[in-house]
Scaffold this motif. Structure first.
Motif, PDB file in Angstrom:
ATOM      1  N   ALA A 124      43.852  17.917  97.856  1.00 59.74           N
ATOM      2  CA  ALA A 124      43.629  16.746  98.710  1.00 59.74           C
ATOM      3  C   ALA A 124      42.580  15.811  98.118  1.00 59.74           C
ATOM      4  N   LEU A 125      41.508  16.376  97.583  1.00 64.99           N
ATOM      5  CA  LEU A 125      40.457  15.546  96.997  1.00 64.99           C
ATOM      6  C   LEU A 125      40.993  14.734  95.821  1.00 64.99           C
ATOM      7  N   HIS A 126      41.735  15.380  94.941  1.00 66.70           N
ATOM      8  CA  HIS A 126      42.236  14.698  93.743  1.00 66.70           C
ATOM      9  C   HIS A 126      43.349  13.708  94.061  1.00 66.70           C
ATOM     10  N   ALA A 127      43.869  13.772  95.283  1.00 67.85           N
ATOM     11  CA  ALA A 127      44.869  12.795  95.715  1.00 67.85           C
ATOM     12  C   ALA A 127      44.232  11.587  96.402  1.00 67.85           C
ATOM     13  N   PHE A 128      42.929  11.632  96.649  1.00 62.24           N
ATOM     14  CA  PHE A 128      42.260  10.499  97.290  1.00 62.24           C
ATOM     15  C   PHE A 128      42.384   9.276  96.396  1.00 62.24           C
ATOM     16  N   PRO A 129      42.696   8.105  96.955  1.00 59.57           N
ATOM     17  CA  PRO A 129      42.929   6.923  96.104  1.00 59.57           C
ATOM     18  C   PRO A 129      41.720   6.561  95.241  1.00 59.57           C
ATOM     19  N   LEU A 190      39.465  11.341  91.733  1.00 59.84           N
ATOM     20  CA  LEU A 190      38.137  11.545  92.287  1.00 59.84           C
ATOM     21  C   LEU A 190      37.775  13.019  92.156  1.00 59.84           C
ATOM     22  N   VAL A 191      36.651  13.306  91.511  1.00 57.26           N
ATOM     23  CA  VAL A 191      36.192  14.683  91.355  1.00 57.26           C
ATOM     24  C   VAL A 191      34.804  14.828  91.987  1.00 57.26           C
ATOM     25  N   HIS A 192      34.570  15.984  92.580  1.00 60.92           N
ATOM     26  CA  HIS A 192      33.239  16.307  93.099  1.00 60.92           C
ATOM     27  C   HIS A 192      32.245  16.336  91.951  1.00 60.92           C
ATOM     28  N   ASN A 193      32.659  16.914  90.828  1.00 66.62           N
ATOM     29  CA  ASN A 193      31.924  16.891  89.564  1.00 66.62           C
ATOM     30  C   ASN A 193      30.708  17.804  89.534  1.00 66.62           C
ATOM     31  N   ASP A 194      30.528  18.589  90.589  1.00 68.94           N
ATOM     32  CA  ASP A 194      29.445  19.574  90.619  1.00 68.94           C
ATOM     33  C   ASP A 194      29.879  20.732  91.508  1.00 68.94           C
ATOM     34  N   LEU A 195      31.168  21.036  91.434  1.00 71.07           N
ATOM     35  CA  LEU A 195      31.763  21.993  92.368  1.00 71.07           C
ATOM     36  C   LEU A 195      31.582  23.413  91.841  1.00 71.07           C
ATOM     37  N   ALA A 196      30.458  24.001  92.165  1.00 72.93           N
ATOM     38  CA  ALA A 196      30.221  25.395  91.815  1.00 72.93           C
ATOM     39  C   ALA A 196      29.846  26.145  93.083  1.00 72.93           C
ATOM     40  N   ALA A 197      29.641  27.429  92.944  1.00 72.72           N
ATOM     41  CA  ALA A 197      29.491  28.291  94.118  1.00 72.72           C
ATOM     42  C   ALA A 197      28.391  27.835  95.066  1.00 72.72           C
ATOM     43  N   GLU A 198      27.270  27.312  94.514  1.00 70.32           N
ATOM     44  CA  GLU A 198      26.165  26.966  95.406  1.00 70.32           C
ATOM     45  C   GLU A 198      26.473  25.778  96.305  1.00 70.32           C
ATOM     46  N   GLY A 221      37.181  11.029  87.222  1.00 70.90           N
ATOM     47  CA  GLY A 221      37.272  11.790  85.985  1.00 70.90           C
ATOM     48  C   GLY A 221      38.533  12.626  85.947  1.00 70.90           C
ATOM     49  N   ASP A 222      38.470  13.693  85.207  1.00 76.35           N
ATOM     50  CA  ASP A 222      39.623  14.578  85.035  1.00 76.35           C
ATOM     51  C   ASP A 222      39.469  15.804  85.929  1.00 76.35           C
ATOM     52  N   PRO A 223      40.587  16.351  86.444  1.00 73.15           N
ATOM     53  CA  PRO A 223      40.499  17.548  87.296  1.00 73.15           C
ATOM     54  C   PRO A 223      39.751  18.711  86.665  1.00 73.15           C
ATOM     55  N   SER A 224      39.723  18.778  85.343  1.00 68.71           N
ATOM     56  CA  SER A 224      39.039  19.898  84.692  1.00 68.71           C
ATOM     57  C   SER A 224      37.570  19.968  85.071  1.00 68.71           C
ATOM     58  N   ALA A 225      36.969  18.830  85.462  1.00 70.42           N
ATOM     59  CA  ALA A 225      35.568  18.850  85.869  1.00 70.42           C
ATOM     60  C   ALA A 225      35.365  19.741  87.087  1.00 70.42           C
ATOM     61  N   ASP A 226      36.311  19.715  88.035  1.00 70.51           N
ATOM     62  CA  ASP A 226      36.207  20.566  89.222  1.00 70.51           C
ATOM     63  C   ASP A 226      36.735  21.970  88.964  1.00 70.51           C
ATOM     64  N   LEU A 227      37.769  22.088  88.156  1.00 72.13           N
ATOM     65  CA  LEU A 227      38.291  23.419  87.845  1.00 72.13           C
ATOM     66  C   LEU A 227      37.247  24.252  87.108  1.00 72.13           C
ATOM     67  N   SER A 228      36.362  23.584  86.389  1.00 68.49           N
ATOM     68  CA  SER A 228      35.311  24.315  85.676  1.00 68.49           C
ATOM     69  C   SER A 228      34.393  25.040  86.643  1.00 68.49           C
ATOM     70  N   GLY A 229      34.155  24.450  87.826  1.00 68.03           N
ATOM     71  CA  GLY A 229      33.314  25.119  88.810  1.00 68.03           C
ATOM     72  C   GLY A 229      33.949  26.397  89.327  1.00 68.03           C
ATOM     73  N   LEU A 255      42.617  23.575  80.646  1.00 69.47           N
ATOM     74  CA  LEU A 255      41.962  24.874  80.794  1.00 69.47           C
ATOM     75  C   LEU A 255      40.843  25.055  79.768  1.00 69.47           C
ATOM     76  N   SER A 256      41.096  24.624  78.531  1.00 67.44           N
ATOM     77  CA  SER A 256      40.075  24.758  77.497  1.00 67.44           C
ATOM     78  C   SER A 256      38.843  23.932  77.835  1.00 67.44           C
ATOM     79  N   CYS A 257      39.070  22.717  78.313  1.00 64.62           N
ATOM     80  CA  CYS A 257      37.951  21.852  78.677  1.00 64.62           C
ATOM     81  C   CYS A 257      37.200  22.421  79.872  1.00 64.62           C
ATOM     82  N   ALA A 258      37.930  22.895  80.890  1.00 63.74           N
ATOM     83  CA  ALA A 258      37.291  23.475  82.067  1.00 63.74           C
ATOM     84  C   ALA A 258      36.451  24.692  81.679  1.00 63.74           C
ATOM     85  N   ARG A 259      36.983  25.500  80.800  1.00 60.79           N
ATOM     86  CA  ARG A 259      36.244  26.687  80.360  1.00 60.79           C
ATOM     87  C   ARG A 259      34.955  26.295  79.654  1.00 60.79           C
ATOM     88  N   TYR A 260      35.035  25.301  78.777  1.00 60.93           N
ATOM     89  CA  TYR A 260      33.843  24.864  78.044  1.00 60.93           C
ATOM     90  C   TYR A 260      32.792  24.298  78.998  1.00 60.93           C
TER      91      TYR A 260
END
Length: 295
Positions: A124-129, A190-198, A221-229, A255-260
């Motif tokens: 839903a977040l990544h579908a936000f205009p 649209l990415v949260h860009n700081d989406l980690a457990a905390e 940005g790219d979805p990988s920014a949030d998938l990394s969290g 996946l490679s970018c998210a992992r890095y």
């Protein structure tokens, strides 16, 4: 900024909250947060440039609350403080969301309900205009420059990690220096860009996430920014379950970018934990490095 000053500023500007009782809730590089009267969270930026981030965050949170239909709640801004002689920056307050920070949850103990909920939230977040987010002032975060910046910071800070895990330091640093296999260049969302457990609040009784907080770094940005969290929190086992609800698997470059990015964040968490005396961040950072490199 201390609790006494925070209480005075809030009481002066928002009489409905008097008498104001404020206690320090937490502090990061950019903001101090106070719990007010047990029910509210007020965030105070520490520098003028962070104030600009906060203003964008206020506009974005109101837009998300109005129209995004996110399946996990985000803060609803109720108080927007103005500068004064005692404190020259704007600040904000919102009703505290329930739950506990996910940083305390070991990924091996995460309930099965959590991953699908996160997947639907990210979908839903990544579908936000993007246009609506841009009107809120959300900045662009081109992935190539972002990856280069966080990678450079992580390498510079890596000696702290090496001191905490000398047996793995050589292997981890070599992986970090190698960079990702590729950087995605396709989607702009649209990415949260700081989406980690905390920043994910969890309801132990419902065994489900009940809030996503701290949107100061939101970007286009790219979805990988949030998938990394997600990777940072639970490695590939968690990410695969999240992606199943998100809408399908990610390509190898994503996946490679998210992992890095998850690895770089792990380094940053260790450094932050050491500097601030926060053992939970050291634990989370070292765990992320083991999950994402040694896997």
């Amino acid at each position: 900024m201390d609790a006494h000053l925070a209480a005075r500023l809030i009481g002066e500007q928002f009489p409905s909250l008097r008498p104001v009782r404020a206690e320090l809730l937490g502090e990061g590089y950019d903001n101090r947060a106070f719990r007010v009267n047990g029910d509210w969270v007020f965030r105070f930026p520490k520098r003028p440039e962070v104030e600009q981030q906060l203003e964008t965050e206020v506009r974005l949170l109101r837009a998300l609350d109005d129209s995004a239909g996110l399946p996990i709640p985000v803060p609803r801004v109720s108080f927007h403080g103005r500068p004064s002689a005692a404190y020259p920056l704007r600040f904000m307050g919102y009703r505290a969301l329930p739950g506990v920070s996910g940083i305390a949850l070991d990924p091996a103990e995460l309930p099965p309900e959590l991953a699908p909920a996160l997947g639907r939230f990210l979908s839903a977040l990544h579908a936000f205009p993007v246009e609506a987010a841009t009107r809120c002032g959300v900045p662009e975060a081109p992935m190539e420059a972002f990856v280069a910046e966080v990678g450079e910071d992580a390498l510079e800070s890596f000696p702290v990690v090496a001191g905490m895990a000398p047996e793995a330091a050589g292997r981890w640093r070599a992986f970090l220096a190698g960079g990702p296999a590729g950087v995605p260049a396709g989607r702009r969302v649209l990415v949260h860009n700081d989406l980690a457990a905390e920043h994910v609040l969890y309801d132990p009784a419902a065994r489900a996430p009940c809030g996503v907080i701290d949107w100061a770094d939101a970007a286009i940005g790219d979805p990988s920014a949030d998938l990394s969290g997600v990777l940072h929190w639970g490695g590939m086992p968690l990410l695969e379950r999240v992606l199943a609800a998100y809408g399908g698997p990610a390509d190898e470059r994503t996946l490679s970018c998210a992992r890095y990015l998850a690895i770089c964040r792990g380094v940053g968490d260790v450094v932050f934990g050491v500097e601030q005396g926060r053992d939970e961040y050291v634990t989370a950072g070292l765990r992320a490095l083991r999950l994402c490199i040694d896997g």
